[in-house]
Motif scaffolding. Structure first.
Motif, PDB file in Angstrom:
ATOM      1  N   GLN A  19      -0.794   0.117 -15.451  1.00 43.22           N
ATOM      2  CA  GLN A  19      -0.222   0.499 -14.173  1.00 43.22           C
ATOM      3  C   GLN A  19      -0.001   2.003 -14.129  1.00 43.22           C
ATOM      4  O   GLN A  19      -0.245   2.649 -13.118  1.00 43.22           O
ATOM      5  CB  GLN A  19       1.127  -0.192 -14.033  1.00 43.22           C
ATOM      6  CG  GLN A  19       1.146  -1.264 -12.979  1.00 43.22           C
ATOM      7  CD  GLN A  19       2.541  -1.809 -12.834  1.00 43.22           C
ATOM      8  OE1 GLN A  19       3.283  -1.923 -13.806  1.00 43.22           O
ATOM      9  NE2 GLN A  19       2.925  -2.124 -11.630  1.00 43.22           N
ATOM     10  N   GLU A  22      -3.125   3.985 -13.311  1.00 36.01           N
ATOM     11  CA  GLU A  22      -3.506   3.845 -11.906  1.00 36.01           C
ATOM     12  C   GLU A  22      -2.622   4.691 -11.000  1.00 36.01           C
ATOM     13  O   GLU A  22      -3.102   5.395 -10.115  1.00 36.01           O
ATOM     14  CB  GLU A  22      -3.418   2.373 -11.488  1.00 36.01           C
ATOM     15  CG  GLU A  22      -4.547   1.515 -12.024  1.00 36.01           C
ATOM     16  CD  GLU A  22      -4.321   0.039 -11.735  1.00 36.01           C
ATOM     17  OE1 GLU A  22      -5.040  -0.778 -12.317  1.00 36.01           O
ATOM     18  OE2 GLU A  22      -3.416  -0.282 -10.925  1.00 36.01           O
ATOM     19  N   ILE A  23      -1.304   4.572 -11.245  1.00 40.37           N
ATOM     20  CA  ILE A  23      -0.377   5.317 -10.391  1.00 40.37           C
ATOM     21  C   ILE A  23      -0.573   6.817 -10.580  1.00 40.37           C
ATOM     22  O   ILE A  23      -0.592   7.581  -9.615  1.00 40.37           O
ATOM     23  CB  ILE A  23       1.083   4.909 -10.697  1.00 40.37           C
ATOM     24  CG1 ILE A  23       1.298   3.440 -10.330  1.00 40.37           C
ATOM     25  CG2 ILE A  23       2.053   5.765  -9.920  1.00 40.37           C
ATOM     26  CD1 ILE A  23       2.644   2.895 -10.719  1.00 40.37           C
ATOM     27  N   GLU A  25      -3.259   8.480 -11.422  1.00 40.85           N
ATOM     28  CA  GLU A  25      -4.493   8.927 -10.788  1.00 40.85           C
ATOM     29  C   GLU A  25      -4.310   9.081  -9.279  1.00 40.85           C
ATOM     30  O   GLU A  25      -4.657  10.103  -8.689  1.00 40.85           O
ATOM     31  CB  GLU A  25      -5.566   7.868 -11.064  1.00 40.85           C
ATOM     32  CG  GLU A  25      -6.914   8.417 -11.417  1.00 40.85           C
ATOM     33  CD  GLU A  25      -7.847   7.272 -11.793  1.00 40.85           C
ATOM     34  OE1 GLU A  25      -9.047   7.497 -11.788  1.00 40.85           O
ATOM     35  OE2 GLU A  25      -7.359   6.156 -12.059  1.00 40.85           O
ATOM     36  N   GLU A  26      -3.711   8.031  -8.688  1.00 44.27           N
ATOM     37  CA  GLU A  26      -3.572   8.019  -7.244  1.00 44.27           C
ATOM     38  C   GLU A  26      -2.577   9.077  -6.767  1.00 44.27           C
ATOM     39  O   GLU A  26      -2.822   9.794  -5.796  1.00 44.27           O
ATOM     40  CB  GLU A  26      -3.123   6.622  -6.805  1.00 44.27           C
ATOM     41  CG  GLU A  26      -3.196   6.431  -5.320  1.00 44.27           C
ATOM     42  CD  GLU A  26      -2.728   5.056  -4.892  1.00 44.27           C
ATOM     43  OE1 GLU A  26      -2.419   4.232  -5.788  1.00 44.27           O
ATOM     44  OE2 GLU A  26      -2.660   4.802  -3.685  1.00 44.27           O
ATOM     45  N   ALA A  29      -4.119  12.546  -6.897  1.00 45.13           N
ATOM     46  CA  ALA A  29      -5.036  12.806  -5.783  1.00 45.13           C
ATOM     47  C   ALA A  29      -4.257  13.091  -4.507  1.00 45.13           C
ATOM     48  O   ALA A  29      -4.579  14.024  -3.754  1.00 45.13           O
ATOM     49  CB  ALA A  29      -5.955  11.608  -5.586  1.00 45.13           C
ATOM     50  N   ASN A  30      -3.186  12.289  -4.278  1.00 50.63           N
ATOM     51  CA  ASN A  30      -2.389  12.482  -3.069  1.00 50.63           C
ATOM     52  C   ASN A  30      -1.679  13.824  -3.054  1.00 50.63           C
ATOM     53  O   ASN A  30      -1.627  14.502  -2.031  1.00 50.63           O
ATOM     54  CB  ASN A  30      -1.359  11.353  -2.942  1.00 50.63           C
ATOM     55  CG  ASN A  30      -1.974  10.101  -2.348  1.00 50.63           C
ATOM     56  OD1 ASN A  30      -2.808  10.192  -1.462  1.00 50.63           O
ATOM     57  ND2 ASN A  30      -1.578   8.947  -2.848  1.00 50.63           N
ATOM     58  N   VAL A  61      10.956   7.267  -6.042  1.00 51.13           N
ATOM     59  CA  VAL A  61       9.537   6.935  -5.873  1.00 51.13           C
ATOM     60  C   VAL A  61       9.143   5.842  -6.877  1.00 51.13           C
ATOM     61  O   VAL A  61       8.452   4.881  -6.536  1.00 51.13           O
ATOM     62  CB  VAL A  61       8.657   8.195  -6.061  1.00 51.13           C
ATOM     63  CG1 VAL A  61       7.185   7.824  -5.950  1.00 51.13           C
ATOM     64  CG2 VAL A  61       9.015   9.239  -5.016  1.00 51.13           C
ATOM     65  N   ASN A  64      10.305   2.591  -5.734  1.00 51.73           N
ATOM     66  CA  ASN A  64       9.433   2.094  -4.662  1.00 51.73           C
ATOM     67  C   ASN A  64       8.166   1.458  -5.229  1.00 51.73           C
ATOM     68  O   ASN A  64       7.707   0.436  -4.746  1.00 51.73           O
ATOM     69  CB  ASN A  64       9.044   3.240  -3.720  1.00 51.73           C
ATOM     70  CG  ASN A  64      10.184   3.633  -2.803  1.00 51.73           C
ATOM     71  OD1 ASN A  64      11.107   2.846  -2.579  1.00 51.73           O
ATOM     72  ND2 ASN A  64      10.160   4.852  -2.303  1.00 51.73           N
ATOM     73  N   TYR A  65       7.611   2.096  -6.255  1.00 52.57           N
ATOM     74  CA  TYR A  65       6.414   1.527  -6.884  1.00 52.57           C
ATOM     75  C   TYR A  65       6.721   0.184  -7.526  1.00 52.57           C
ATOM     76  O   TYR A  65       5.932  -0.737  -7.506  1.00 52.57           O
ATOM     77  CB  TYR A  65       5.852   2.475  -7.946  1.00 52.57           C
ATOM     78  CG  TYR A  65       4.848   3.453  -7.392  1.00 52.57           C
ATOM     79  CD1 TYR A  65       3.627   3.014  -6.893  1.00 52.57           C
ATOM     80  CD2 TYR A  65       5.124   4.813  -7.357  1.00 52.57           C
ATOM     81  CE1 TYR A  65       2.715   3.903  -6.377  1.00 52.57           C
ATOM     82  CE2 TYR A  65       4.211   5.723  -6.837  1.00 52.57           C
ATOM     83  CZ  TYR A  65       3.004   5.257  -6.345  1.00 52.57           C
ATOM     84  OH  TYR A  65       2.100   6.126  -5.833  1.00 52.57           O
TER      85      TYR A  65
END
Lengths: 336, 115
Positions: A19, A22-23, A25-26, A29-30, A61, A64-65
């Motif tokens: 996890q 993935e988090i 990386e995303e 990018a954001n 944050v 929230n995830y």
């Protein structure tokens, strides 16, 4: 770049590896998008700061995830935790006070300053131990039951048959019962362990002979001290049992089974300790016999006493188990 | 209650009110694929402000619930994760919209009656 990495680390640090990747990386990018599409004249660094501030507190944050909040001891058990904590700490302080009071009788020259210092340090370390262990017990309960609660929510739907029965007087547990048991257990064990470590000479029979005090120890103190972790295990299991009663306040099936299980374990541990022959001072009966000077068969009598202690201990525990079986299983079945 | 408290309570209630609408407004924009930040900008343009710190995790959660599907676009120099409604998501979104308009009607009725 360092700020961004630190921010991402702050968000993802407590996630499992897959996890986390993935988090990471995303999120990266954001964040880069947010910086890139900021068309103002600020420096790159200013833009980074602005983007991260816009995302806000990384802890929130991360929550929230996760989709849920994490607790060491959640709101579900917090009240109960505070109550048990207060009782246990108070009882430990009381128990240590009694133990040191008894010790002062066996100290030849009482030095008030020394005793005071010992009193304060013992109380401090005792209270810390009580705090730590109570907290650990509750953390374990929270961990296990949080999972359980989620599973129940997912798998079962609620219906009217799930409503609890109105409390029946016979299966109810008055709150004073577990509280008294916790206080008594804590005082007993802190007095016992306190004496064992600071005044083991108290476990003895005293004779006065020609103006001199004779002391005949009942136990082999070193063997008794070797059982320290057993005593502590029995203590915490007993407290755990009372916590269950405090929580359920009635002898339902679950509380009954847990209690019976714990009583069985502690009783077995207790019997193993009492029946350990090396625990008892082998010279005790003959020494006593010398003192009472008679034809009375004290060694045989002493062996009987020891057997009676074991029998008494077993009877009490079996009695408690039968009473719980009756209230928790027989009565509940009859009421349904 | 002093002024500060009133403001605090008001802000909390306003947040609650907005929170309920976030998911529907996000779903409404995802018939076409969007990536995280473009969605923030898009919603902002349409008068819905949502914090990125709330939106990014929300997208991930909706993906886990299989309402959204995603794919990484690695053709450009910068890889981006694009989200859009899944087939199930489209059905759910349609049903939610029906409910939404019913709710708006009822709320309008209730609130206007009192005026």
């Amino acid at each position: 770049m360092e700020l961004i990495n630190r921010y991402i680390y702050a968000v993802t640090k407590s996630f499992p590896k897959k996890q986390k990747l993935e988090i990471e990386e995303e999120l990266k990018a954001n964040i880069e998008d947010m910086i890139e599409q900021n068309s103002s004249n600020y420096s790159h660094e200013e833009k980074v700061k602005k983007a991260l501030l816009e995302l806000g507190n990384p802890e929130i944050v991360a929550d929230n995830y996760r989709g849920s909040k994490r607790f060491l001891i959640g709101p579900f058990y917090y009240e109960l935790y505070l109550m048990v904590l207060k009782i246990v700490v108070a009882a430990v302080v009381g128990g240590i006070s009694i133990a040191l009071f008894i010790k002062s009788f066996f100290t030849a020259n009482i030095d008030i300053a020394n005793i005071g210092l010992e009193y304060l340090t013992s109380i401090f370390s005792g209270a810390m131990q009580a705090f730590a262990w109570t907290t650990i017990v509750f953390i374990i309960i929270e961990r296990n039951n949080a999972k359980l609660r989620d599973e129940l929510k997912d798998k079962e739907s609620w219906d009217l048959t799930k409503l609890p029965l109105l409390p029946n007087k016979k299966t109810q547990i008055p709150i004073s019962e577990p509280i008294a048991a916790i206080i008594f257990t804590t005082i007993f064990f802190s007095v016992f362990l306190g004496i064992l470590y600071s005044a083991p000479e108290a476990f003895a029979v005293y004779f006065e002979k020609a103006g001199e005090m004779m002391r005949i120890p009942i136990f082999e103190i070193d063997v008794l001290k070797g059982y320290r972790s057993w005593f502590i295990a029995i203590f915490f299991l007993s407290i755990l049992k009372e916590i269950f009663s405090l929580y359920y306040r009635k002898w339902n099936l679950k509380n009954s089974l847990v209690s019976i299980f714990i009583i069985t374990i502690t009783a077995i541990l207790g019997v193993i300790i009492i029946t350990d022959n090396s625990l008892w001072n082998p010279n005790f009966p003959t020494e006593i016999l010398k003192q009472i000077q008679g034809s009375f068969d004290f060694p045989g009598f002493w062996l009987n006493i020891r057997n009676w202690i074991v029998a008494f201990f077993i009877i009490i525990n079996v009695g408690e188990i039968l009473s719980i079986l009756y209230k928790g299983i027989y009565l509940n079945r009859k009421l349904q | 209650m002093n002024e500060e408290n009133i403001k605090l309570v008001y802000n909390n209630l306003l947040q609650e009110l907005r929170r309920g609408n976030i998911i529907l407004s996000v779903l409404s924009q995802l018939t076409e694929p969007q990536y995280g930040y473009s969605l923030v900008v898009l919603l902002e343009e349409k008068g819905i402000s949502i914090e990125p710190g709330t939106l990014y995790p929300l997208l991930r959660r909706l993906e886990k619930q299989e309402i959204l599907e995603s794919n990484w676009d690695t053709d450009t120099s910068k890889p981006r994760k694009y989200y859009r409604l899944s087939e199930n998501g489209k059905l759910i979104y349609k049903d939610l919209c029906v409910e939404w308009f019913k709710m708006v009607d009822s709320m309008d009725q209730i609130l206007k009656d009192k005026e």
